[in-house]
Enzyme design. Sequence first.
Site, PDB file in Angstrom:
ATOM      1  N   SER A   1       0.850  -1.193   0.000  1.00 40.18           N
ATOM      2  CA  SER A   1       0.000   0.000   0.000  1.00 40.18           C
ATOM      3  C   SER A   1       0.885   1.243   0.000  1.00 40.18           C
ATOM      4  CB  SER A   1      -0.950  -0.030   1.208  1.00 40.18           C
ATOM      5  OG  SER A   1      -1.870   1.037   1.151  1.00 40.18           O
TER       6      SER A   1
ATOM      7  N   HIS B   1      -2.765  -0.994  -3.233  1.00 36.96           N
ATOM      8  CA  HIS B   1      -3.909  -0.138  -2.954  1.00 36.96           C
ATOM      9  C   HIS B   1      -3.782   1.151  -3.761  1.00 36.96           C
ATOM     10  CE1 HIS B   1      -4.250  -2.187   1.253  1.00 36.96           C
ATOM     11  NE2 HIS B   1      -4.776  -2.928   0.292  1.00 36.96           N
TER      12      HIS B   1
ATOM     13  N   ASP C   1      -4.326  -5.088   6.074  1.00 38.06           N
ATOM     14  CA  ASP C   1      -4.740  -5.894   4.925  1.00 38.06           C
ATOM     15  C   ASP C   1      -3.639  -6.874   4.546  1.00 38.06           C
ATOM     16  OD1 ASP C   1      -6.418  -6.718   2.867  1.00 38.06           O
ATOM     17  OD2 ASP C   1      -5.602  -5.267   1.444  1.00 38.06           O
TER      18      ASP C   1
END
Length: 438
Positions: A256, A283, A379
């Site tokens: 991310s 992401h 995540d």
Amino acid sequence: MAPYRVLVVDDSPFMRKIFSDLIVQDPQFTIVATACNGLEAVEAVKKWKPDAVTLDLEMPVLNGIEALQRIMVEQPTPVIMLSGISEENTRETIKALQFGAFDFIRKPLGAFSNDIVRVGELLLEKLRNAVLMRRYAATVNDPLEQQASLKPIHSDRPQLVKPVKPAEEESSRKRGLLQPEQQAEARDSSSSVSVPGKKASTDVKKTRPLTGEMIRRPIGLAPLAAALEDNLEQKRPKKKTASADRFDHIIAIGTSTGGPRALHEVITSLPAQMTAPVLVVQHMPPKFTKSLAQRLDSFSELEVVEAAQGDRLKAGVVYIAPGGHHMELAKDQAGYYVQLTQKPPRNGHRPSVDVLFESLTPFDELKRHAVIMTGMGSDGAKGMKALVDSGACSAIAESEQTCVVYGMPRSAIESGCVKTVLPLQQIAAELQYAVLKG
């Protein structure tokens, strides 16, 4: 006075006003100064030493990319890029992230656009993360000294990464960067290996804790920006072999905040002869993932594409999940393929790393290798644990010392599923070794 000081840079007085108004809605922030072009931005950063900068891409005198490069060299500061959604803007935004920008945000369409509230919320969230990174960076040792102190934990392993070109070696030497061959030989002496089912123990160097995520400046940020300026614009020649429809290994990577820079390090260090497909969740909003794939493809010996529905997986190809879609591994009589869905977000994200990792769990006929790198939140931790419980061969987390944001790797490590903790520069060599050993 508010504790966090922000410099707002945009050539439009209207946009400077919009972003300034959005930022001061949070009493933690104050606008220390504004600038209308890149040159003013560079001088303002040196004069005011803000905690964070919002930086427009398209400006006169010096554009956003040129200003960012100078800031990263002369006065490294967390920078949030302000980007439009045109194809050119998305390409330049990805370039900025590789040059050291902390993150980016899409510009609102206007003062009365429906998404301005959402843009403001995202901007404040990213600024909070950025200023935490700046304060934390001041509490740790010099990153170059940390990089030089890395020691091997697998000294018997073969040299697997490609040697750097002499010109690049000299440039990097002058700028104080470790060479790729040193990075491949080095193994973090503080990393450790645990067996599945037991909590991974790591002796990663302890640093002062932060509230929330563990955030820090990337390793060698200032010299990295200068090195990228010299080398990234010279595209690496392609030496790709024919992609293979049959494979025994598969690699899945999740990342991310800080991910584009981390992905560049890992993907461009993998050889053209890689006998496994690579699935990546970064992401990122729609359109930006296409630009990310195109830029990585420009510098990688592997083919890098934004994944499309039904893509048949081939060894030696990297598939980037498109923004706004979950990416899963699926199989039919013809073989393995990409399945894209728009199921609800997981952990606030679509695409989600957990969704990708969990989709690999039924395919125990494949030797599966999972990697979690820099990023905010958790995540990927649950998905990696599910993969390890189903017999995955590798579960690698990026070490704290090279993460821009340590949230995702830390969550995976704390879940007890991580087998190997490595600095960013050593992950590609570990993947090569894991695939080559069969």
